[in-house]
Write an enzyme that holds these catalytic residues in place. Structure first.
Site, PDB file in Angstrom:
ATOM      1  N   GLY A 257       0.749  -1.283   0.016  1.00 37.57           N
ATOM      2  CA  GLY A 257       0.078   0.044   0.002  1.00 37.57           C
ATOM      3  C   GLY A 257       0.858   1.314   0.029  1.00 37.57           C
ATOM      4  N   ASP A 258       1.872   1.190   0.788  1.00 37.78           N
ATOM      5  CA  ASP A 258       2.819   2.250   0.864  1.00 37.78           C
ATOM      6  C   ASP A 258       3.710   2.797  -0.435  1.00 37.78           C
ATOM      7  OD1 ASP A 258       2.314   2.359   3.575  1.00 37.78           O
ATOM      8  OD2 ASP A 258       3.888   0.984   4.092  1.00 37.78           O
TER       9      ASP A 258
HETATM   10  N1  ATP Z   1      -0.045 -10.433  -4.172  1.00 39.36           N
HETATM   11  C1  ATP Z   1       0.353  -9.680  -4.967  1.00 39.36           C
HETATM   12  N2  ATP Z   1       0.597  -9.638  -6.150  1.00 39.36           N
HETATM   13  C2  ATP Z   1       0.759  -8.551  -6.985  1.00 39.36           C
HETATM   14  N3  ATP Z   1       0.520  -7.484  -6.776  1.00 39.36           N
HETATM   15  C3  ATP Z   1       0.182  -6.990  -5.452  1.00 39.36           C
HETATM   16  C4  ATP Z   1       0.070  -8.060  -4.353  1.00 39.36           C
HETATM   17  N4  ATP Z   1      -0.121  -7.817  -3.299  1.00 39.36           N
HETATM   18  C5  ATP Z   1      -0.292  -6.390  -3.159  1.00 39.36           C
HETATM   19  N5  ATP Z   1       0.054  -6.163  -4.586  1.00 39.36           N
HETATM   20  C6  ATP Z   1       0.134  -4.607  -5.096  1.00 39.36           C
HETATM   21  O1  ATP Z   1       0.251  -3.632  -4.035  1.00 39.36           O
HETATM   22  C7  ATP Z   1      -1.075  -3.027  -4.164  1.00 39.36           C
HETATM   23  C8  ATP Z   1      -1.647  -2.525  -2.511  1.00 39.36           C
HETATM   24  O2  ATP Z   1      -1.650  -3.676  -2.245  1.00 39.36           O
HETATM   25  P1  ATP Z   1      -2.897  -3.892  -0.958  1.00 39.36           P
HETATM   26  O3  ATP Z   1      -4.287  -3.753  -1.496  1.00 39.36           O
HETATM   27  O4  ATP Z   1      -2.744  -5.271  -0.169  1.00 39.36           O
HETATM   28  O5  ATP Z   1      -2.581  -2.594  -0.022  1.00 39.36           O
HETATM   29  P2  ATP Z   1      -3.057  -2.579   1.622  1.00 39.36           P
HETATM   30  O6  ATP Z   1      -3.900  -3.342   1.951  1.00 39.36           O
HETATM   31  O7  ATP Z   1      -3.256  -1.168   1.657  1.00 39.36           O
HETATM   32  O8  ATP Z   1      -1.281  -2.989   2.243  1.00 39.36           O
HETATM   33  P3  ATP Z   1      -0.685  -2.306   3.420  1.00 39.36           P
HETATM   34  O9  ATP Z   1      -1.325  -1.235   4.065  1.00 39.36           O
HETATM   35  O10 ATP Z   1      -0.246  -3.597   4.411  1.00 39.36           O
HETATM   36  O11 ATP Z   1       0.720  -1.784   2.850  1.00 39.36           O
HETATM   37  C9  ATP Z   1      -2.108  -3.821  -5.071  1.00 39.36           C
HETATM   38  O12 ATP Z   1      -3.053  -2.851  -5.503  1.00 39.36           O
HETATM   39  C10 ATP Z   1      -1.254  -4.476  -5.766  1.00 39.36           C
HETATM   40  O13 ATP Z   1      -0.710  -3.499  -7.098  1.00 39.36           O
HETATM   41 MG    MG Z   2      -2.847   0.062   3.454  1.00 37.42          MG
END
Ligand code: ATP
Ligand code: MG
Length: 316
Positions: A257-258
């Site tokens: 996410g970051d």
């Molecule tokens: N397993 C994966 N394979 C490919 N890309 C991924 C994967 N997990 C995350 N990403 C990439 O990272 C982006 C952000 O991930 P996610 O939606 O999990 O963010 P988040 O829940 O805010 O995570 P966090 O807050 O823990 O950093 C996704 O939209 C995607 O582009």
């Molecule tokens: Mg996040």
């Protein structure tokens, strides 16, 4: 552009251990340990530095672990402008066992005193004059009200400095519906956070676009919804985009996410289009998922992914 300001109210030293197995109530000897500076805004800072952006980092740091984080950020060339706290910055432990179980031990973090908060607000106002973009990331520390982001957004609006907000729960909700009417320029909720903001279940891509469109019409210029391995959706003045990386072997998704938030800031610095920004965000976050160390992105991996990202303009 002037430098970017990152705000991390509750940073952490992320400690990763490996061990054979982990048994509650027993002595557990670890095989390896690794400590890195963590917390969402700290991760954003590290990624921005990797891409050569000028960054100042603020928030709260205290004790040995606070010094450890400041040293790592300074080594990477970020300007550390944190307020010192009487209590120690938290450490979060991640214990990876050979049997596949991962145990997390999360400390609550220091309680911020009124005097420390006053010092932070003064520091923030000063930094607003020096910076061209503010990124507010992560949870709010103990002792601070959840409407703090709303206030930080209001203060930035007075000085016409755009704000990106990536948080969850009440601090996110209050940050996007501020009493002052000031809005963040960009938010990056994941699916669950979007449901929390909207107050109802969201099923599938159509409903995500509908909810993000609603928030955009309320005045948030760019609503970026991340869906883990399912990719990203952006709703902006330039319409609706979807992006996804194919064939990624994810090993650690902490900091994904970051990576998205940092990428949008980099795209802003470079003056890139919405299509380029979502492609960058998708490539950098997917590259982050392929490495064990979070927020340490192999630039070659991100570059190599560039043309393999599927970007689709859905409408607009
Ligand atoms: N397993 C994966 N394979 C490919 N890309 C991924 C994967 N997990 C995350 N990403 C990439 O990272 C982006 C952000 O991930 P996610 O939606 O999990 O963010 P988040 O829940 O805010 O995570 P966090 O807050 O823990 O950093 C996704 O939209 C995607 O582009
Ligand atoms: Mg996040």
């Amino acid at each position: 552009m002037k430098k970017i300001l990152t705000v991390t109210l509750n940073p952490a030293v992320d400690k990763t251990y490996t061990t054979h197995n982990m048994i509650v109530g027993h002595v557990n000897r670890m095989r390896t340990t690794e400590n890195i500076a963590g917390g969402k805004g700290v991760n954003v800072t590290k990624i921005l530095r990797q891409y050569g952006c000028e960054v100042a980092a603020t928030g709260f740091l205290g004790g040995y672990s606070g010094r450890f984080i400041a040293e790592e950020l300074e080594r990477k060339g970020a300007e550390c402008r944190f307020v010192q706290t009487a209590e120690e910055t938290r450490s979060n432990m991640n214990i990876i066992a050979d049997d596949g179980y991962v145990t997390e031990i999360l400390e609550p973090g220091p309680k911020i005193t009124e005097e420390e908060l006053v010092r932070f607000m003064e520091q923030y106002e000063k930094l607003l004059d020096e910076c061209g973009l503010v990124i507010l990331s992560g949870s709010v520390a103990r002792g601070i009200q959840p409407d703090i982001y709303a206030e930080l957004i209001r203060l930035a609006a007075v000085k016409q400095v755009p704000v990106y907000l990536d948080s969850s729960g009440e601090s996110l909700k209050l940050g996007i519906r501020t009493e002052s009417g000031a809005k963040p320029d960009l938010i990056k909720p994941n699916w669950k956070e979007l449901e929390y903001i909207m107050g109802h279940r969201i099923r599938g891509r159509e409903e995500i676009i509908e909810a993000a469109g609603f928030l955009h019409r309320e005045g948030i210029l760019r609503v970026i919804v991340s869906m883990g391995s399912k990719g990203l959706i952006s709703v902006t003045g330039d319409g609706v985009y979807f992006a996804k990386a194919e064939g990624i072997r994810a090993v650690n998704t902490v900091g994904c996410g970051d990576s998205v938030v940092a990428s949008y800031a980099i795209a802003a610095v470079k003056g890139e289009s919405e299509e380029q920004a979502i492609r960058r965000a998708c490539a950098v976050s997917a590259a982050n998922a392929t490495t064990i160390e979070s927020a340490s992105i192999p630039l070659e991996t991100a570059e190599a992914l560039w043309n393999k990202i599927i970007v689709e303009k859905i409408s607009g």
